[in-house]
Write a protein that holds these residues in place. Structure first.
Motif, short mmCIF file in Angstrom:
data_model
loop_
_atom_site.label_atom_id
_atom_site.label_comp_id
_atom_site.label_asym_id
_atom_site.label_seq_id
_atom_site.Cartn_x
_atom_site.Cartn_y
_atom_site.Cartn_z
N ALA A 1 0.83 -1.20 0.00
CA ALA A 1 0.00 0.00 0.00
C ALA A 1 0.87 1.26 0.00
CB ALA A 1 -0.91 0.00 1.21
N LEU A 2 0.54 2.20 -0.87
CA LEU A 2 1.25 3.47 -0.95
C LEU A 2 0.28 4.60 -0.62
CD1 LEU A 2 3.14 3.04 -4.34
CD2 LEU A 2 4.07 2.72 -2.05
N THR A 3 0.79 5.64 0.02
CA THR A 3 -0.01 6.83 0.29
C THR A 3 -0.19 7.58 -1.03
OG1 THR A 3 0.91 6.98 2.51
CG2 THR A 3 -0.10 8.97 1.63
N GLN A 4 -1.42 8.02 -1.29
CA GLN A 4 -1.74 8.70 -2.54
C GLN A 4 -2.40 10.03 -2.25
OE1 GLN A 4 -4.70 6.78 -5.04
NE2 GLN A 4 -3.54 7.38 -6.84
N CYS A 5 -1.99 11.06 -2.97
CA CYS A 5 -2.57 12.40 -2.82
C CYS A 5 -4.02 12.40 -3.30
CB CYS A 5 -1.75 13.41 -3.64
SG CYS A 5 -2.42 15.09 -3.58
N PRO A 6 -4.94 12.92 -2.47
CA PRO A 6 -6.34 12.97 -2.88
C PRO A 6 -6.62 14.06 -3.93
CG PRO A 6 -6.07 14.02 -0.76
CD PRO A 6 -4.75 13.41 -1.11
N GLU A 7 -5.70 15.00 -4.09
CA GLU A 7 -5.88 16.10 -5.05
C GLU A 7 -5.45 15.71 -6.47
OE1 GLU A 7 -7.22 19.25 -4.41
OE2 GLU A 7 -7.78 18.32 -2.51
N CYS A 8 -4.24 15.13 -6.60
CA CYS A 8 -3.70 14.87 -7.94
C CYS A 8 -3.43 13.39 -8.22
CB CYS A 8 -2.44 15.68 -8.17
SG CYS A 8 -1.00 15.11 -7.23
N GLY A 9 -3.51 12.54 -7.20
CA GLY A 9 -3.29 11.10 -7.39
C GLY A 9 -1.84 10.66 -7.34
N SER A 10 -0.93 11.58 -7.12
CA SER A 10 0.50 11.25 -7.05
C SER A 10 0.81 10.43 -5.80
CB SER A 10 1.33 12.53 -7.04
OG SER A 10 2.70 12.24 -6.86
N THR A 11 1.81 9.57 -5.90
CA THR A 11 2.32 8.83 -4.74
C THR A 11 3.67 9.37 -4.31
OG1 THR A 11 3.24 7.11 -6.17
CG2 THR A 11 1.04 6.71 -5.27
N ASP A 12 4.08 10.50 -4.86
CA ASP A 12 5.34 11.15 -4.50
C ASP A 12 5.07 12.06 -3.29
OD1 ASP A 12 7.96 11.91 -4.53
OD2 ASP A 12 7.83 13.05 -6.39
N ILE A 13 5.09 11.45 -2.09
CA ILE A 13 4.67 12.12 -0.87
C ILE A 13 5.85 12.22 0.09
CG2 ILE A 13 3.06 12.01 1.08
CD1 ILE A 13 1.66 12.18 -1.66
N TYR A 14 6.02 13.38 0.70
CA TYR A 14 7.05 13.61 1.72
C TYR A 14 6.36 13.65 3.07
CZ TYR A 14 10.51 16.05 4.53
OH TYR A 14 11.38 16.39 5.52
N THR A 15 6.81 12.83 4.01
CA THR A 15 6.21 12.81 5.34
C THR A 15 7.22 13.25 6.39
OG1 THR A 15 6.74 10.48 5.67
CG2 THR A 15 4.59 10.98 4.78
N ARG A 16 6.72 13.89 7.45
CA ARG A 16 7.58 14.26 8.57
C ARG A 16 6.75 14.19 9.86
NH1 ARG A 16 6.26 18.87 5.83
NH2 ARG A 16 5.35 20.56 7.02
N SER A 17 7.42 13.88 10.93
CA SER A 17 6.75 13.76 12.23
C SER A 17 6.74 15.06 12.96
CB SER A 17 7.45 12.73 13.09
OG SER A 17 7.37 11.48 12.47
#
Length: 48
Positions: free
Chosen positions: A32-48
């Protein structure tokens, strides 16, 4: 993604905290990959 994590889409700039704001897509063999709800991209940067 943890509920207290902030993530930003590197394609369109959408930013939100928590997993409820993001979509998910199954991408075998990666899982499972995180996907942007706006554009559908899976190129996501996460930070805590």
């Amino acid at each position: 993604m943890a509920d207290d994590t902030t993530a930003r889409c590197l394609k369109c700039g959408f930013e939100a905290a928590g997993r409820n704001q993001w979509d998910s897509v199954d991408a075998p063999p990666l899982g499972a990959l995180t996907q942007c709800p706006e554009c559908g991209s899976t190129d996501i940067y996460t930070r805590s």
